[in-house]
Design a protein around this motif. Structure first.
Motif, short mmCIF file in Angstrom:
data_model
loop_
_atom_site.label_atom_id
_atom_site.label_comp_id
_atom_site.label_asym_id
_atom_site.label_seq_id
_atom_site.Cartn_x
_atom_site.Cartn_y
_atom_site.Cartn_z
N CYS A 20 0.85 -1.28 0.00
CA CYS A 20 0.08 -0.07 -0.04
C CYS A 20 0.83 1.46 0.07
N ARG A 21 1.96 1.32 0.83
CA ARG A 21 2.56 2.57 1.02
C ARG A 21 3.26 2.74 -0.41
N MET A 22 3.99 1.61 -1.08
CA MET A 22 4.84 1.62 -2.15
C MET A 22 4.02 2.17 -3.11
N LEU A 23 2.56 1.79 -3.36
CA LEU A 23 1.67 2.12 -4.46
C LEU A 23 1.45 3.42 -4.26
N ARG A 24 1.00 3.67 -3.07
CA ARG A 24 0.69 5.32 -2.93
C ARG A 24 1.71 6.33 -3.20
N LEU A 25 3.20 5.96 -2.62
CA LEU A 25 4.24 6.87 -2.96
C LEU A 25 4.47 6.90 -4.77
N ARG A 26 4.40 5.78 -5.27
CA ARG A 26 4.34 5.85 -7.11
C ARG A 26 3.46 6.74 -7.41
N ALA A 27 2.37 6.61 -7.03
CA ALA A 27 0.99 7.48 -7.57
C ALA A 27 1.67 8.87 -7.22
N LEU A 28 1.79 9.15 -6.16
CA LEU A 28 2.09 10.48 -5.67
C LEU A 28 3.31 11.19 -6.55
N ALA A 29 4.26 10.21 -6.59
CA ALA A 29 5.56 10.88 -7.43
C ALA A 29 5.16 10.95 -9.02
N ASP A 30 4.36 9.98 -9.37
CA ASP A 30 3.98 9.85 -10.92
C ASP A 30 3.00 11.17 -11.27
N ALA A 31 2.17 11.52 -10.37
CA ALA A 31 1.04 12.46 -10.88
C ALA A 31 0.70 13.31 -9.64
N PRO A 32 1.70 14.04 -8.90
CA PRO A 32 1.79 14.98 -7.71
C PRO A 32 0.68 16.07 -8.07
N GLU A 33 -0.15 16.49 -9.10
CA GLU A 33 -1.09 17.23 -9.01
C GLU A 33 -2.25 16.70 -8.97
N ALA A 34 -2.55 15.17 -8.87
CA ALA A 34 -3.58 14.77 -8.82
C ALA A 34 -4.45 14.45 -7.68
N PHE A 35 -3.62 14.55 -6.68
CA PHE A 35 -3.97 14.00 -5.00
C PHE A 35 -4.11 15.01 -4.23
#
Length: 170
Positions: A20-35
């Motif tokens: 969960c942590r790894m996926l969330r951090l990947r998402a936040l790094a990949d699309a910083p404006e989306a969350f």
């Protein structure tokens, strides 16, 4: 799904804190404006935060974090959430698909899983917020049956994008 992709959709399990942590951090790094949270904030969250976070998306909670996986590698996620204001509706939150798997059906498969979750919970509607100007996301949501509501959110402090609300009706 082409190109040898073995797409499966599954719910996050309560013992998958590291995933969960790894996926969330990947998402936040990949699309910083989306969350609503940034990578630079989330990277410092401790294990107690992630354990509590996971508890809100695994049984006995009705909410789910659904994962899109290519074999053993998870490359997308979405939250199927209860709506805080409507008892007969759910919310779609923080949808993300790794850039290597976009336009390969991962997003639609995640939404289909959320639709199944909504039907299991007898929700007649699903609501979501989508960034103004994120044309790919708008196309995906519209193709899946979402339509625009009249609501906009222009109050986000951390991220310089307005949000447009969309709704799907069963």
């Amino acid at each position: 799904i082409g190109g040898g992709t073995q797409l499966t959709i599954r719910a996050l399990q309560s013992n998958e804190v590291d995933l969960c942590r790894m996926l969330r951090l990947r998402a936040l790094a990949d699309a910083p404006e989306a969350f609503g949270v940034t990578y630079s904030e989330a990277v410092f969250y401790d294990s107690a935060y992630w354990t509590k976070f996971i508890q809100s998306f695994t049984p006995p909670s009705k909410q789910r974090m659904l994962l899109a996986c290519d074999g053993d590698v998870c490359s997308g996620s979405v939250f199927a959430m209860l709506d805080g204001e409507r008892k007969d509706a759910g919310r779609v939150g923080d949808m993300w698909v790794d850039s290597k798997h976009r336009r390969q059906g991962f997003g639609q498969a995640l939404l289909d899983a959320v639709f199944g979750w909504a039907k299991e919970n007898t929700f007649g509607e699903l609501w979501l917020w989508c960034e103004d100007g994120d044309n790919a996301a708008h196309r995906l949501y519209q193709k899946a049956g979402f339509v625009y509501s009249d609501n906009r959110d222009t109050t986000r402090e951390k991220i310089d994008k307005d949000l447009i609300e969309m709704v799907w009706t069963a």
